[in-house]
Every structure is written in C-alpha cells, then in structure tokens.
Design a protein around this motif. Structure first.
Motif, mmCIF file in Angstrom:
data_model
loop_
_atom_site.group_PDB
_atom_site.id
_atom_site.type_symbol
_atom_site.label_atom_id
_atom_site.label_comp_id
_atom_site.label_asym_id
_atom_site.label_seq_id
_atom_site.Cartn_x
_atom_site.Cartn_y
_atom_site.Cartn_z
ATOM 1 N N ALA A 140 34.038 105.463 -3.847
ATOM 2 C CA ALA A 140 32.812 104.678 -4.010
ATOM 3 C C ALA A 140 31.647 105.625 -4.240
ATOM 4 O O ALA A 140 31.784 106.845 -4.099
ATOM 5 N N VAL A 141 30.522 105.033 -4.576
ATOM 6 C CA VAL A 141 29.263 105.773 -4.535
ATOM 7 C C VAL A 141 28.685 105.576 -3.131
ATOM 8 O O VAL A 141 28.585 104.441 -2.660
ATOM 9 N N TYR A 142 28.346 106.670 -2.497
ATOM 10 C CA TYR A 142 27.829 106.635 -1.126
ATOM 11 C C TYR A 142 26.318 106.815 -1.153
ATOM 12 O O TYR A 142 25.807 107.761 -1.764
ATOM 13 N N TYR A 143 25.635 105.889 -0.500
ATOM 14 C CA TYR A 143 24.179 105.879 -0.469
ATOM 15 C C TYR A 143 23.672 106.071 0.957
ATOM 16 O O TYR A 143 24.291 105.616 1.923
ATOM 17 N N CYS A 144 22.511 106.674 1.045
ATOM 18 C CA CYS A 144 21.841 106.862 2.325
ATOM 19 C C CYS A 144 20.537 106.074 2.323
ATOM 20 O O CYS A 144 19.807 106.075 1.318
ATOM 21 N N LYS A 145 20.273 105.407 3.418
ATOM 22 C CA LYS A 145 19.013 104.688 3.585
ATOM 23 C C LYS A 145 18.323 105.187 4.843
ATOM 24 O O LYS A 145 18.967 105.376 5.882
ATOM 25 N N ALA A 146 17.034 105.406 4.759
ATOM 26 C CA ALA A 146 16.262 105.883 5.908
ATOM 27 C C ALA A 146 15.077 104.969 6.144
ATOM 28 O O ALA A 146 14.371 104.604 5.185
ATOM 29 N N ASN A 147 14.857 104.632 7.392
ATOM 30 C CA ASN A 147 13.686 103.838 7.773
ATOM 31 C C ASN A 147 12.606 104.827 8.205
ATOM 32 O O ASN A 147 12.730 105.468 9.253
ATOM 33 N N VAL A 148 11.566 104.945 7.377
ATOM 34 C CA VAL A 148 10.611 106.043 7.498
ATOM 35 C C VAL A 148 9.216 105.525 7.817
ATOM 36 O O VAL A 148 8.742 104.565 7.185
ATOM 37 N N VAL A 149 8.580 106.192 8.746
ATOM 38 C CA VAL A 149 7.206 105.851 9.116
ATOM 39 C C VAL A 149 6.249 106.775 8.369
ATOM 40 O O VAL A 149 6.301 108.001 8.513
ATOM 41 N N THR A 150 5.419 106.164 7.529
ATOM 42 C CA THR A 150 4.335 106.896 6.870
ATOM 43 C C THR A 150 3.052 106.146 7.183
ATOM 44 O O THR A 150 3.082 105.084 7.791
ATOM 45 N N LEU A 151 1.943 106.693 6.761
ATOM 46 C CA LEU A 151 0.704 105.934 6.899
ATOM 47 C C LEU A 151 0.459 105.179 5.594
ATOM 48 O O LEU A 151 0.403 105.779 4.539
ATOM 49 N N PRO A 152 0.280 103.894 5.610
ATOM 50 C CA PRO A 152 0.044 103.058 6.792
ATOM 51 C C PRO A 152 1.205 102.174 7.196
ATOM 52 O O PRO A 152 1.003 101.193 7.908
ATOM 53 N N THR A 153 2.419 102.465 6.778
ATOM 54 C CA THR A 153 3.480 101.493 7.004
ATOM 55 C C THR A 153 4.813 102.148 7.339
ATOM 56 O O THR A 153 4.960 103.368 7.322
ATOM 57 N N THR A 154 5.802 101.308 7.622
ATOM 58 C CA THR A 154 7.182 101.735 7.809
ATOM 59 C C THR A 154 8.023 101.028 6.759
ATOM 60 O O THR A 154 7.874 99.822 6.559
ATOM 61 N N ALA A 155 8.884 101.765 6.095
ATOM 62 C CA ALA A 155 9.663 101.167 5.016
ATOM 63 C C ALA A 155 11.022 101.846 4.897
ATOM 64 O O ALA A 155 11.224 102.957 5.397
ATOM 65 N N ASP A 156 11.935 101.149 4.231
ATOM 66 C CA ASP A 156 13.252 101.706 3.931
ATOM 67 C C ASP A 156 13.210 102.448 2.607
ATOM 68 O O ASP A 156 12.666 101.940 1.621
ATOM 69 N N TYR A 157 13.797 103.629 2.610
ATOM 70 C CA TYR A 157 13.910 104.428 1.396
ATOM 71 C C TYR A 157 15.391 104.691 1.140
ATOM 72 O O TYR A 157 16.143 105.012 2.064
ATOM 73 N N TRP A 158 15.781 104.584 -0.135
ATOM 74 C CA TRP A 158 17.171 104.790 -0.536
ATOM 75 C C TRP A 158 17.300 106.030 -1.385
ATOM 76 O O TRP A 158 16.431 106.350 -2.207
ATOM 77 N N GLY A 159 18.447 106.690 -1.220
ATOM 78 C CA GLY A 159 18.781 107.764 -2.144
ATOM 79 C C GLY A 159 19.463 107.209 -3.380
ATOM 80 O O GLY A 159 19.727 106.005 -3.468
ATOM 81 N N ARG A 160 19.770 108.091 -4.325
ATOM 82 C CA ARG A 160 20.390 107.670 -5.581
ATOM 83 C C ARG A 160 21.908 107.618 -5.496
ATOM 84 O O ARG A 160 22.559 107.122 -6.409
ATOM 85 N N GLY A 161 22.463 108.143 -4.417
ATOM 86 C CA GLY A 161 23.894 108.056 -4.232
ATOM 87 C C GLY A 161 24.641 109.313 -4.636
ATOM 88 O O GLY A 161 24.169 110.107 -5.455
ATOM 89 N N THR A 162 25.817 109.469 -4.060
ATOM 90 C CA THR A 162 26.712 110.571 -4.418
ATOM 91 C C THR A 162 28.129 110.007 -4.532
ATOM 92 O O THR A 162 28.565 109.216 -3.687
#
Length: 116
Positions: A88-110
């Motif tokens: 499969a293609v494996y993806y990473c998701k991170a829940n990141v706190v920046t100013l002014p919000t918190t959001a999910d960021y995804w990688g492009r996969g490997t």
C-alpha cells in the motif's frame, strides 16, 4: 508545516521495513500522530497511532507485527513479518498546534510493496 514520510520500498514476504515521519516547520506542539495506508482500489485504513505521551493503538490487521514509536515530532513504524497484503501507500497524519489553530496535516505518502 509539512509532514514528510520516508522509508518505503520493495521487500519480500516475511521481511521487515521501517518507516519514518517527521513534522517540519514552525509549530507549538504536535498531538497525536497516525499512520494510514491505502491499497489500490481500497479505502484509506488507519493502522497505528501514538499520542504525545506515547500511548499507542493499532488496527487488528497489524497488531503484533507493527510497532509505532515516537521521538517528539517524529514517529516510526517498524513493520515486521510483512505480507503481500501489506502492500500500500503509507501515509502519516499529524495533529499540529500552530497559531492560531490546531489542524491535521498529511504527508504525501511512501510506497511499500511486499512481494511473495
């Protein structure tokens, strides 16, 4: 903020592979980081996650074979006893706190390919 995966490749059944995922850029904090995978013609599947306090969870499909670990804003997925169905293609998701919000960021996969 960017999320970058690495470590994919072609292996044979029974072999091991270690994936890495790092959060890059300017941020305050990273909460849960999660590995997903998506095989051809299949939906994206959550397989393992780890909190900022190193509490881990796994999908039944990988439990006992895959191990997730974390070092601050970087996580790893040690994959042992690989099977062709792990391809499969494996993806990473991170829940990141920046100013002014918190959001999910995804990688492009490997890409991980397991040959029988």
């Amino acid at each position: 903020v960017q999320v970058v995966e690495s470590g994919g490749g072609l292996v044979h059944s029974g072999e091991s592979l270690r994936l890495s995922c790092v959060v890059e850029g300017t941020f305050l904090r990273v909460y849960t980081m999660t590995w997903y995978r998506q095989a051809p013609s299949s939906q994206r599947e959550e397989i393992a996650g780890i909190s900022e306090y190193n509490s881990a969870h796994y999908a039944d499909s990988v439990k006992g074979r895959f191990t997730i670990s974390r070092d601050r804003s970087k996580i790893y997925l040690q994959m042992d006893s690989l099977k062709p169905e792990d391809t499969a293609v494996y993806y990473c998701k991170a829940n990141v706190v920046t100013l002014p919000t918190t959001a999910d960021y995804w990688g492009r996969g490997t890409q991980v390919t397991v040959a029988s």
